[in-house]
Scaffold this active site. Structure first.
Site, PDB file in Angstrom:
ATOM      1  CE  LYS A  53      -4.482   1.217   0.458  1.00 55.41           C
ATOM      2  NZ  LYS A  53      -4.406   2.573  -0.115  1.00 55.41           N
ATOM      3  CB  CYS A 142      -2.789   8.080  -6.028  1.00 54.35           C
ATOM      4  SG  CYS A 142      -4.165   8.057  -4.852  1.00 54.35           S
ATOM      5  CE  LYS A 180      -1.063   1.348  -9.607  1.00 58.44           C
ATOM      6  NZ  LYS A 180      -1.468   0.752  -8.313  1.00 58.44           N
TER       7      LYS A 180
END
Length: 406
Positions: A53, A142, A180
């Site tokens: 996480k 994110c 990412k």
């Protein structure tokens, strides 16, 4: 029946960024990797790797509740989360060390989120490397970030910032750096190429798709509701797979970087599709949230059986194998013509095909003797009837006639 001994001869191991993965299946950053105990259980269940996480130097809490779902036909097809937690990196460093000592053959990948300050990024990278990380995933994607602290997708939506963050990471990295990417951009290839120019060793794609899952009509509140208010969140689950496949294919066609595919993977067939569009490994999160770690055996068995059936001995043999078949619209063969054919044995006489064709197609289907009959003169071969049939009673078959200009 296929010989299970031969199936076992299929090699599921993959080499990704120089690292040996015992299979191509990785737990993605999310609730299943929110503590070391969960990661340990996942490793014991058979996952080859795990991405922690989000870890950072500036911790943040989570709202409550933070998850809402989208159901269709009685099935949960998507989840929205408004999780904003960032776990304190310093608290995780001894956990990384302990996990690597206990599971040395597994690949552990910290997911790091930092701001525009290069010292923060480089300090975090040095810390996790020293703790024993095998690879690092830079979270530039994110969607649950704010403008006060420029992190996540705020960096990853800008090619220059993506390149710079990657470059700063590579300056001090002694392990592979995987960036990412967010799908919440106009052209993901621009961001992927920026990461490549910054020196990225790999790309992971995609993070969640920003959205609003729904409204509570009774209380007139957005979901998930936190005392009556909510935020745009990250959508995950089977519903986003088409977006993920498109992004992975585009990245594979425009960069030379290895790709870890993410987004909507819930069964072995999905994983195979991601391999075929260019992913060498795949990451799963939402499906594990819904089904648990036990699904890893289904993934491994399914992919092994498929590869054996098709005559392949390893995953790498199919990576990117259909990319040459993805072309621009003008390169399609417009002379090719197909027509629906009815399988009477499967037809249940529900007439969904007729209704769809009547109201949204070309009124080319009528019912004769309780079975659909295709009017070939009216049919435009769009394929709608095939998709609405719930029993597979209609199939498209090539036709000798050519009505492409009809």
């Amino acid at each position: 029946m296929r010989d299970p001994i031969n199936v076992k001869k299929v090699d599921l191991s993959v080499k990704f960024c120089g690292l040996e993965f015992e299979n191509p299946f990785i737990l993605s950053s999310g609730p299943p990797t929110s503590n070391a105990e969960k990661i340990g259980r996942a490793f014991e269940a058979g996952w080859a790797g795990a991405v922690t996480k989000v870890l950072g130097s500036k911790p943040r809490p989570d709202p409550h509740p933070r998850i809402a779902g989208l159901h269709y036909g009685g099935k949960l097809i998507a989840i929205e989360n408004i999780e904003s937690v960032i776990y304190p990196l310093k608290e995780w460093l001894p956990k990384i060390t302990e996990l690597k000592k206990k599971y040395p053959e597994k690949i552990l990948i910290p997911n790091l989120m930092g701001g525009a300050d290069p010292e923060i990024w480089q300090g975090m990278i040095k810390d996790v490397q020293e703790a024993g990380a095998d690879m690092i995933e830079l979270n530039l994607s994110c969607p649950l970030t704010d403008e006060v602290w420029a992190v996540g997708a705020i960096l990853g939506q800008n090619p220059d910032l993506t390149r710079e963050a990657t470059r700063l990471a590579k300056e001090v990295a002694t392990v592979p750096i995987m960036v990412k990417l967010t799908p919440n951009v106009t052209d993901i290839t621009l961001i992927a190429k920026a990461a490549e120019r910054g020196g990225a060793d790999a790309i992971s794609a995609i993070n969640t798709v920003q959205g609003l899952i729904g409204i509570d009509l009774e209380n007139m509140e957005p979901l998930p509701s936190v005392r009556g208010i909510s935020s745009f969140g990250g959508i995950s689950g089977p519903a986003i797979k088409p977006i993920s496949l498109r992004c992975v294919a585009q990245i594979a066609k425009t960069t030379k970087l290895p790709i870890s595919g993410i987004g909507g993977i819930s069964k072995w067939e999905d994983a195979v599709e991601f391999f075929m569009v260019g992913a060498s490994t795949v990451q799963l999160c939402t499906s594990v949230m819904l089904r648990g770690n036990r699904m890893i055996n289904e993934l491994k068995d399914g992919v092994s059986s498929y590869l054996y059936k098709k005559g392949f001995g390893s995953v790498k043999e199919i990576v990117g194998c259909i990319l040459s078949k993805l072309k621009s619209q003008e390169n399609l063969d417009y002379s090719y013509w197909v027509l629906p054919a009815v399988d009477a044995a499967r037809c249940t006489k529900c007439e969904l095909c007729r209704v769809a064709c009547q109201d949204a197609g070309y009124a080319a289907i009528k019912i004769e003797g309780d079975l659909p009959k295709i009017d070939e003169e009216k049919c435009n071969a769009c394929g709608l009837c095939i998709q609405v049939c719930p029993h597979g009673a209609l199939l498209l078959k090539p036709s000798l006639s050519n009505k492409s200009n009809k």
